[in-house]
Design a protein around this motif. Structure first.
Motif, PDB file in Angstrom:
ATOM      1  N   HIS A  82       0.813  -1.216   0.000  1.00  0.00           N
ATOM      2  CA  HIS A  82       0.000   0.000   0.000  1.00  0.00           C
ATOM      3  C   HIS A  82       0.842   1.260   0.000  1.00  0.00           C
ATOM      4  CE1 HIS A  82      -3.777  -2.130   0.245  1.00  0.00           C
ATOM      5  NE2 HIS A  82      -3.212  -2.930   1.127  1.00  0.00           N
ATOM      6  N   ASP A  83       2.096   1.167   0.391  1.00  0.00           N
ATOM      7  CA  ASP A  83       3.001   2.308   0.298  1.00  0.00           C
ATOM      8  C   ASP A  83       3.735   2.228  -1.024  1.00  0.00           C
ATOM      9  OD1 ASP A  83       2.306   3.250   2.835  1.00  0.00           O
ATOM     10  OD2 ASP A  83       3.856   2.055   3.810  1.00  0.00           O
ATOM     11  N   SER A  88       4.748   7.150  -1.076  1.00  0.00           N
ATOM     12  CA  SER A  88       3.374   7.651  -1.196  1.00  0.00           C
ATOM     13  C   SER A  88       2.403   6.710  -0.491  1.00  0.00           C
ATOM     14  CB  SER A  88       2.986   7.793  -2.667  1.00  0.00           C
ATOM     15  OG  SER A  88       2.935   6.529  -3.299  1.00  0.00           O
ATOM     16  N   THR A  89       1.273   7.273  -0.105  1.00  0.00           N
ATOM     17  CA  THR A  89       0.198   6.503   0.516  1.00  0.00           C
ATOM     18  C   THR A  89      -1.047   6.624  -0.353  1.00  0.00           C
ATOM     19  OG1 THR A  89      -0.679   8.365   1.778  1.00  0.00           O
ATOM     20  CG2 THR A  89       1.093   7.058   2.821  1.00  0.00           C
TER      21      THR A  89
END
Length: 165
Positions: A82-83, A88-89
């Protein structure tokens, strides 16, 4: 007589090879496009939501950009998570893609599934992913899909869900 039998055999083999080539070309062109796979994920996700009494999700172009960029990042860097590779998220990716003013976001990622049906089935078997799909408060969906032969997983999928205030 031998020459005629030889020519008949060559013609038969040539005809069979031509038919096989035509079948192979038709099969290759019949492979689903990335866009049809993304549309299939939306359709199958909505089918699961309807069964659970949730409203259908609407395709959102900003979330689709965020999801597609994340799938491309995972494929490029051979990871699943997910990162992003740059830290980034889901939140920063959604904002960067133009999805702002949201009240909630959720994300599903998956590697390796070869069809929309397979990836949605996989997500529905995972409690966390299933919860995102069946979260009736979410209203929008963007789907990302990248096929990268020879990579760690071959395919990379992302679903970005959202709802606005």
């Amino acid at each position: 007589m031998r020459i005629s039998r030889y020519l008949a055999t060559v013609l038969t083999v040539t005809a069979a090879t031509t038919a096989l080539s035509a079948t192979s070309a038709a099969s290759a062109s019949a492979a689903p496009s990335a866009e049809s796979l993304r549309a299939g994920v939306l359709k199958l996700t909505n089918a699961e939501r309807v069964k659970a009494g949730c409203p259908r999700l609407k395709k959102n172009s900003a979330l689709a950009r965020a999801a597609q960029r994340h799938s491309a990042d995972m494929a490029r860097h051979n990871f699943v998570g997910h990162d992003g590779s740059n830290g980034s998220t889901m939140v920063t990716r959604a904002r960067a893609a133009g999805y702002t003013g949201f009240s909630s976001l959720a994300e599903n990622v998956a590697p390796g599934q070869k069809s929309a049906a397979a990836v949605v089935e996989s997500w529905m078997k995972s409690p966390g992913h299933r919860a995102n799909i069946l979260n009736c408060s979410l209203k929008h969906l963007g789907v990302g899909y990248v096929k990268k032969p020879g990579s760690a997983h071959g395919t990379y999928w992302t679903q970005d869900f959202g709802a606005k205030f």
